[in-house]
Design a protein around this motif. Structure first.
Motif, PDB file in Angstrom:
ATOM      1  N   LEU A  64       0.879  -1.194  -0.059  1.00  0.00           N
ATOM      2  CA  LEU A  64       0.006  -0.078   0.079  1.00  0.00           C
ATOM      3  C   LEU A  64       0.841   1.255  -0.053  1.00  0.00           C
ATOM      4  N   ALA A  65       1.866   1.303   0.891  1.00  0.00           N
ATOM      5  CA  ALA A  65       2.828   2.372   0.719  1.00  0.00           C
ATOM      6  C   ALA A  65       3.372   2.825  -0.439  1.00  0.00           C
ATOM      7  N   LEU A  66       3.985   1.576  -1.255  1.00  0.00           N
ATOM      8  CA  LEU A  66       4.812   1.853  -2.166  1.00  0.00           C
ATOM      9  C   LEU A  66       3.819   2.046  -3.335  1.00  0.00           C
ATOM     10  N   VAL A  67       2.681   1.682  -3.387  1.00  0.00           N
ATOM     11  CA  VAL A  67       1.673   2.099  -4.760  1.00  0.00           C
ATOM     12  C   VAL A  67       1.092   3.589  -4.200  1.00  0.00           C
ATOM     13  N   LEU A  68       1.087   3.917  -2.985  1.00  0.00           N
ATOM     14  CA  LEU A  68       0.993   5.176  -2.771  1.00  0.00           C
ATOM     15  C   LEU A  68       1.769   6.297  -3.248  1.00  0.00           C
ATOM     16  N   LEU A  69       3.252   5.946  -3.057  1.00  0.00           N
ATOM     17  CA  LEU A  69       4.124   6.654  -3.303  1.00  0.00           C
ATOM     18  C   LEU A  69       4.576   6.711  -4.881  1.00  0.00           C
ATOM     19  N   ILE A  70       4.277   5.489  -5.642  1.00  0.00           N
ATOM     20  CA  ILE A  70       4.330   5.441  -7.115  1.00  0.00           C
ATOM     21  C   ILE A  70       2.952   6.284  -7.736  1.00  0.00           C
ATOM     22  N   GLY A  71       1.763   6.013  -7.088  1.00  0.00           N
ATOM     23  CA  GLY A  71       0.590   6.837  -7.569  1.00  0.00           C
ATOM     24  C   GLY A  71       0.906   8.471  -7.596  1.00  0.00           C
ATOM     25  N   VAL A  72       1.312   8.870  -6.347  1.00  0.00           N
ATOM     26  CA  VAL A  72       1.556  10.094  -6.097  1.00  0.00           C
ATOM     27  C   VAL A  72       2.701  10.967  -6.988  1.00  0.00           C
ATOM     28  N   TRP A  75       1.237  11.052 -10.694  1.00  0.00           N
ATOM     29  CA  TRP A  75       0.315  12.134 -10.971  1.00  0.00           C
ATOM     30  C   TRP A  75       1.048  13.241 -10.863  1.00  0.00           C
ATOM     31  N   LYS A  76       2.123  13.556 -10.181  1.00  0.00           N
ATOM     32  CA  LYS A  76       2.962  14.853 -10.178  1.00  0.00           C
ATOM     33  C   LYS A  76       3.570  14.911 -11.589  1.00  0.00           C
ATOM     34  N   VAL A  77       4.174  13.768 -12.035  1.00  0.00           N
ATOM     35  CA  VAL A  77       4.812  13.801 -13.452  1.00  0.00           C
ATOM     36  C   VAL A  77       3.770  14.292 -14.484  1.00  0.00           C
ATOM     37  N   ALA A  78       2.489  13.699 -14.486  1.00  0.00           N
ATOM     38  CA  ALA A  78       1.538  13.818 -15.628  1.00  0.00           C
ATOM     39  C   ALA A  78       0.897  15.320 -15.531  1.00  0.00           C
ATOM     40  N   THR A  79       0.881  15.811 -14.059  1.00  0.00           N
ATOM     41  CA  THR A  79       0.450  17.254 -14.039  1.00  0.00           C
ATOM     42  C   THR A  79       1.359  18.350 -14.336  1.00  0.00           C
ATOM     43  N   GLY A  80       2.803  17.913 -14.667  1.00  0.00           N
ATOM     44  CA  GLY A  80       3.824  18.727 -14.912  1.00  0.00           C
ATOM     45  C   GLY A  80       4.390  19.402 -13.671  1.00  0.00           C
ATOM     46  N   GLN A  81       4.409  18.818 -12.231  1.00  0.00           N
ATOM     47  CA  GLN A  81       4.996  19.487 -11.293  1.00  0.00           C
ATOM     48  C   GLN A  81       6.314  19.073 -11.189  1.00  0.00           C
ATOM     49  N   VAL A  82       6.970  18.333 -12.009  1.00  0.00           N
ATOM     50  CA  VAL A  82       8.504  17.978 -11.961  1.00  0.00           C
ATOM     51  C   VAL A  82       9.266  18.524 -12.990  1.00  0.00           C
ATOM     52  N   SER A  83      10.008  19.436 -12.607  1.00  0.00           N
ATOM     53  CA  SER A  83      10.845  20.102 -13.540  1.00  0.00           C
ATOM     54  C   SER A  83      11.625  19.136 -14.560  1.00  0.00           C
ATOM     55  N   PRO A  84      11.556  19.363 -15.756  1.00  0.00           N
ATOM     56  CA  PRO A  84      12.483  18.552 -16.722  1.00  0.00           C
ATOM     57  C   PRO A  84      13.818  18.532 -16.887  1.00  0.00           C
ATOM     58  N   LEU A 173      13.297   9.162  -2.752  1.00  0.00           N
ATOM     59  CA  LEU A 173      12.015   9.292  -3.828  1.00  0.00           C
ATOM     60  C   LEU A 173      10.768   9.733  -2.970  1.00  0.00           C
ATOM     61  N   ALA A 174      10.610   8.962  -1.836  1.00  0.00           N
ATOM     62  CA  ALA A 174       9.499   9.379  -0.833  1.00  0.00           C
ATOM     63  C   ALA A 174       9.619  10.893  -0.298  1.00  0.00           C
ATOM     64  N   SER A 175      10.785  11.085   0.055  1.00  0.00           N
ATOM     65  CA  SER A 175      11.109  12.722   0.363  1.00  0.00           C
ATOM     66  C   SER A 175      10.560  13.750  -0.569  1.00  0.00           C
ATOM     67  N   GLN A 176      11.097  13.313  -1.885  1.00  0.00           N
ATOM     68  CA  GLN A 176      10.818  14.400  -2.870  1.00  0.00           C
ATOM     69  C   GLN A 176       9.093  14.221  -3.486  1.00  0.00           C
ATOM     70  N   VAL A 177       8.487  13.240  -3.413  1.00  0.00           N
ATOM     71  CA  VAL A 177       7.162  12.818  -3.908  1.00  0.00           C
ATOM     72  C   VAL A 177       6.484  13.451  -2.805  1.00  0.00           C
ATOM     73  N   LEU A 178       6.562  12.773  -1.463  1.00  0.00           N
ATOM     74  CA  LEU A 178       5.620  13.095  -0.377  1.00  0.00           C
ATOM     75  C   LEU A 178       5.829  14.155   0.535  1.00  0.00           C
ATOM     76  N   GLY A 179       7.331  14.372   0.405  1.00  0.00           N
ATOM     77  CA  GLY A 179       7.804  15.457   1.491  1.00  0.00           C
ATOM     78  C   GLY A 179       8.121  14.651   2.865  1.00  0.00           C
ATOM     79  N   ARG A 180       8.909  15.490   3.540  1.00  0.00           N
ATOM     80  CA  ARG A 180       9.122  14.709   5.019  1.00  0.00           C
ATOM     81  C   ARG A 180       7.883  14.857   6.079  1.00  0.00           C
ATOM     82  N   ASN A 181       6.870  13.997   5.642  1.00  0.00           N
ATOM     83  CA  ASN A 181       5.814  14.295   6.729  1.00  0.00           C
ATOM     84  C   ASN A 181       5.321  12.827   7.041  1.00  0.00           C
ATOM     85  N   GLY A 182       4.286  12.700   7.688  1.00  0.00           N
ATOM     86  CA  GLY A 182       3.765  11.245   8.088  1.00  0.00           C
ATOM     87  C   GLY A 182       3.686  10.255   7.045  1.00  0.00           C
TER      88      GLY A 182
END
Length: 378
Positions: A64-72, A75-84, A173-182
């Motif tokens: 579940l944790a990795l699916v959440l990480l990959i999904g988010v 989504w960030k890649v698809a919406t252009g939130q990651v610098s090329p 990866l988790a730090s960049q995708v999700l941020g240092r949160n819960g």
């Protein structure tokens, strides 16, 4: 050898996940790893009831944790939130890439396939029809592995993740995708938990293997003795001590342990696939040609990976060439010792010194009639 490496690699990897989340602990990595081995060893000595349902929950949480990480991340890649600019464009020529380097990467990646033997060895534990359910489980494991592995690799490329000595790729990866949160600590926590649980499989399987070897007289008979909690305590303690020594010797460095671990896996993979080839050639049941081809491909790939390891990482795996023949030699020396002692103790038909008891009938329970028993009764 491989069970010892399984515990060492799993615990070291789990410790890496913890120290990535809490960098202040990095200097204490070896101590933490040793303490985790001792903890699991004590739990097994106390008598851990291996419940499939209880051990399944950490697996579900990890997936579940990795699916959440990959999904988010997607989504960030698809919406252009990651610098090329953080990754090279697809198709960019990479200097220095050679067939040799690709083969080395391939062989290292193959270590991710370890674990398929766990299902193959446990077919009898499945519900009926056991073979079909085992196949379904193996397919499900393959699909989950492919999705998680591909997702992590894709995001690592897209976010420009590069290996760091003090932080794992998943942590970066988790730090960049999700941020240092819960959510980040949830990913790291489940990763550490699943790796520590992986070490427990060694503690449940190694003592049983030791019993089989001890019954066949290849290792001391003390490994057949059960402890107070009816577990094979000597096997559990031996595995724990050996794993701790290995972690200390390699300073808890997972990258240095993985090649040894992979060689320890692919030697038996090659032998087992070759054994199946011999089986089909001898028995020739219906449809044996297709099975022969499948096992030949398996043996060829396993052997290829093994040769690549010895070619590309010889400085890291050379110890196997000394240690394995040495341990086999010791096994045979122990076997010969027991055979010699057996000859001295054995009572042969026609021996002049016959056991004679007169008077009252005395019942003495003994494991078998030997000269030692005869002298004691006399």
């Amino acid at each position: 050898v491989d069970y010892i490496l399984t515990v060492s690699v799993s615990i070291s990897s789990g410790t890496d996940a913890l120290t990535s989340a809490f960098p202040v602990l990095h200097d204490y990595k070896v101590i933490i790893a040793c303490l985790l081995v001792i903890l699991i060893m004590i739990l097994n000595l106390r008598g851990v009831t291996e419940s499939a349902s209880a051990l399944a929950y950490p697996v579900y949480l990890f997936v579940l944790a990795l699916v959440l990480l990959i999904g988010v991340g997607i989504w960030k890649v698809a919406t252009g939130q990651v610098s090329p600019d953080v990754h090279p464009a697809i198709g960019t020529a990479v200097p220095g890439i050679s067939l040799f380097l690709l083969l080395r990467a391939f062989s290292s990646g193959c270590s991710a396939l370890t674990g398929v033997e766990a299902i193959s060895n446990a077919v009898t534990n499945f519900r009926q029809p056991a073979a079909r359910n085992a196949v379904r489980t193996l397919v499900a494991m393959g699909v989950i592995l492919a999705i998680l592995f591909s997702g992590v690799m894709f995001l690592a490329y897209w976010f420009g993740i590069v290996p760091k000595a003090e932080e794992t790729v998943v942590s970066q990866l988790a730090s960049q995708v999700l941020g240092r949160n819960g959510f980040y600590y949830f990913v790291q926590g489940t990763t550490a938990l699943i790796l520590v649980l992986a070490a427990n499989t060694g503690f449940s399987a190694f003592p049983l293997l030791a019993v089989n070897l001890a019954v066949d007289k290849y290792i001391p008979r003390m490994f057949t003795i059960r402890g107070d909690r009816l577990g094979y305590s000597n096997g559990i303690v031996t595995l724990g001590i050996a794993s701790i020594l290995l972690i200390i010797a390699f300073h808890g460095n997972t990258e240095r342990l993985i090649p040894l671990y992979a060689v320890g896996v692919f030697i038996p993979f090659t032998l087992s696939q070759t054994g199946m080839i011999v089986k089909w050639l001898k028995e020739k049941p219906a449809g044996w040609q297709g099975k022969l081809v499948t096992n030949f491909i398996g043996a060829f790939i396993s052997f290829t990976v093994l040769i690549i390891f010895f070619t590309t990482k010889f400085s890291q795996v050379w110890a196997v060439l000394i240690f394995l023949p040495l341990i086999v030699y010791v096994f045979h020396r122990i076997k010969n010792h027991y055979e010699e002692v057996g000859k001295q103790l054995r009572i042969m038909p026609g021996d002049k010194e016959a056991l004679a008891l007169e008077g009252n009938v005395v019942i003495i329970p003994v494991a078998g009639l030997t000269r030692a028993v005869e002298n004691s009764i006399n």
